[in-house]
Scaffold this motif. Structure first.
Motif, PDB file in Angstrom:
ATOM      1  N   SER A  22       5.229  -2.656  -5.068  1.00  0.00           N
ATOM      2  CA  SER A  22       3.946  -2.347  -4.431  1.00  0.00           C
ATOM      3  C   SER A  22       2.804  -2.415  -5.426  1.00  0.00           C
ATOM      4  O   SER A  22       1.654  -2.665  -5.041  1.00  0.00           O
ATOM      5  CB  SER A  22       3.993  -0.951  -3.794  1.00  0.00           C
ATOM      6  OG  SER A  22       4.253   0.043  -4.776  1.00  0.00           O
ATOM      7  N   ASP A  23       3.108  -2.197  -6.720  1.00  0.00           N
ATOM      8  CA  ASP A  23       2.044  -2.138  -7.724  1.00  0.00           C
ATOM      9  C   ASP A  23       2.513  -2.728  -9.052  1.00  0.00           C
ATOM     10  O   ASP A  23       3.694  -2.651  -9.399  1.00  0.00           O
ATOM     11  CB  ASP A  23       1.604  -0.687  -7.961  1.00  0.00           C
ATOM     12  CG  ASP A  23       1.091  -0.014  -6.703  1.00  0.00           C
ATOM     13  OD1 ASP A  23      -0.089  -0.188  -6.377  1.00  0.00           O
ATOM     14  OD2 ASP A  23       1.894   0.665  -6.027  1.00  0.00           O
ATOM     15  N   ARG A 104      -2.389  -3.679  -6.671  1.00  0.00           N
ATOM     16  CA  ARG A 104      -1.597  -3.417  -5.465  1.00  0.00           C
ATOM     17  C   ARG A 104      -1.260  -4.774  -4.841  1.00  0.00           C
ATOM     18  O   ARG A 104      -2.155  -5.567  -4.510  1.00  0.00           O
ATOM     19  CB  ARG A 104      -2.395  -2.554  -4.488  1.00  0.00           C
ATOM     20  CG  ARG A 104      -1.819  -2.407  -3.081  1.00  0.00           C
ATOM     21  CD  ARG A 104      -0.483  -1.717  -3.047  1.00  0.00           C
ATOM     22  NE  ARG A 104      -0.442  -0.455  -3.757  1.00  0.00           N
ATOM     23  CZ  ARG A 104      -0.832   0.719  -3.256  1.00  0.00           C
ATOM     24  NH1 ARG A 104      -1.303   0.780  -2.028  1.00  0.00           N
ATOM     25  NH2 ARG A 104      -0.741   1.810  -3.990  1.00  0.00           N
ATOM     26  N   GLY A 142       0.181   4.258   2.270  1.00  0.00           N
ATOM     27  CA  GLY A 142       0.250   3.241   3.307  1.00  0.00           C
ATOM     28  C   GLY A 142      -0.850   3.313   4.356  1.00  0.00           C
ATOM     29  O   GLY A 142      -0.744   2.680   5.408  1.00  0.00           O
ATOM     30  N   THR A 145      -2.382  -0.152   5.199  1.00  0.00           N
ATOM     31  CA  THR A 145      -1.453  -1.001   5.943  1.00  0.00           C
ATOM     32  C   THR A 145      -1.337  -0.543   7.393  1.00  0.00           C
ATOM     33  O   THR A 145      -1.281  -1.366   8.319  1.00  0.00           O
ATOM     34  CB  THR A 145      -0.074  -1.001   5.259  1.00  0.00           C
ATOM     35  OG1 THR A 145      -0.217  -1.543   3.944  1.00  0.00           O
ATOM     36  CG2 THR A 145       0.922  -1.839   6.040  1.00  0.00           C
TER      37      THR A 145
END
Length: 349
Positions: A22-23, A104, A142, A145
């Motif tokens: 994710s990062d 990200r 999240g 998203t």
């Protein structure tokens, strides 16, 4: 130099994508790190420790002249870019006078509500025409998203003008059934309050505010919801009741009862979420859901936040759920392991 920098950056990004990270964390003087399923780990293919020349070359490649000037003057710089077909939300900053970068890595495409295991209550809001919807949670929970999946579902289901105000733009939407205006802080507008006031004249049906950070932004968002728009925003709070308390806290005490009444009049839903590791890799949101209902609106008007959890428990049939109820569902569905459930339950007390 440019070719070497490009090759090294591409190797870093490809390892992150293959690991489903994710990062990405980079800093001059340190090894490169990834965050995978919420946990940090060293990269294996990034080569030797990041040096000042490499980090400086990334800044020059990624930032505009104005952003470079901001960075040189000691300011952190948020920006987004596309590389190898992926959208990246990034932040350059300095630590111990050396450049550092956190990236990200966004999914390849906007996920569906089903793919992110969004609560059914969010699907139920697709036809909503006005009001305030908040998604809350810590950084990395999240929120972006979830809202992107919701907007994409609207985009695929009905005609509407969707206007987003972002810092920076993360997911880029391809218009389907909607007319879409995506505006970025520093490029398309200079401040959120100013852009929000302008939005009232741009006639959106759905307005995404991004993060609500201050009183002026909150005031204008409430006004937009009152005038007939569906307003979406995020807050950094752990729970639904805390979100209302946080909004109230933007205002002096003598105005707080008025603000509570405004919130009670316009709010549609508050989704408070965090991410938990899934059995087979990846993460799933644990989502507390507070929906509009007469008793909830009354509690908000009176500032009786301690009673909101009980209201959620007694209105499960309407789609509400507490964090504990949501956690139990994830376990019953087989999405999380027993040890993950127990750790999360212990945090809830």
């Amino acid at each position: 130099m440019a070719e070497a920098r490009h090759a090294r950056w591409s190797a870093i990004l490809m390892e992150a994508i293959e690991a489903r990270a994710s990062d990405i964390y980079l800093s001059a003087g340190q090894d490169a790190w990834l965050r995978v399923d919420g946990r940090l780990r060293r990269m294996t293919q990034a080569g030797e420790t990041m040096d000042d020349d490499f980090m400086g070359s990334l800044a020059e490649a990624f930032l505009s002249p104005g952003q470079l000037a901001e960075l040189r003057n000691g300011h952190a710089v948020d920006f987004s870019l596309a590389h190898a077909g992926r959208r990246l939300r990034s932040n350059f900053y300095r630590q111990q006078a050396r450049l550092a970068l956190v990236v990200r890595v966004l999914p390849e495409r906007v996920p569906s509500l089903a793919a992110i295991h969004a609560p059914a209550a969010l699907q139920g809001l697709l036809s909503a025409r006005q009001g305030l919807v908040l998604v809350t949670g810590r950084t990395g929970s999240g929120k972006t998203t979830t809202l992107a999946a919701f907007l994409q579902a609207v985009n695929e289901s009905r005609p509407a003008h969707i206007l987003t105000l972002e810092d920076p733009i993360e997911y880029v939407f391809a218009p389907s059934r909607c007319f879409i205006s995506q505006r970025e802080l520093g490029r398309d507008f200079q401040s959120f309050p100013e852009a929000l006031r302008s939005a009232l004249r741009e006639m959106p049906d759905i307005l995404l505010v991004g993060e609500i950070r201050d009183r002026e932004t909150m005031t204008t968002a409430l006004m937009a919801a009152e005038t007939g728009m569906l307003v979406l925003g995020t807050l950094h709070t752990r729970g639904a009741a805390e979100a209302v308390r946080r909004i109230e806290g933007f205002y002096p005490q003598e105005e707080q009862s008025i603000v509570r009444a405004q919130i009670a009049d316009v709010f549609c839903a508050i989704f408070a979420q965090e991410l938990l590791p899934v059995r087979r890799g990846g993460r799933v949101p644990l989502v507390e859901v507070l929906l509009r209902e007469p008793s909830v609106c009354s509690l908000i008007r009176q500032g009786k936040y301690s009673q909101i959890e009980m209201a959620m428990m007694t209105h499960q049939a309407q789609g509400m759920q507490t964090r504990r109820q949501a956690l139990q569902k994830l376990l019953q569905q087989g999405l999380i392991a027993r040890e993950v459930y127990e750790r999360a339950a212990n945090r809830l007390g």
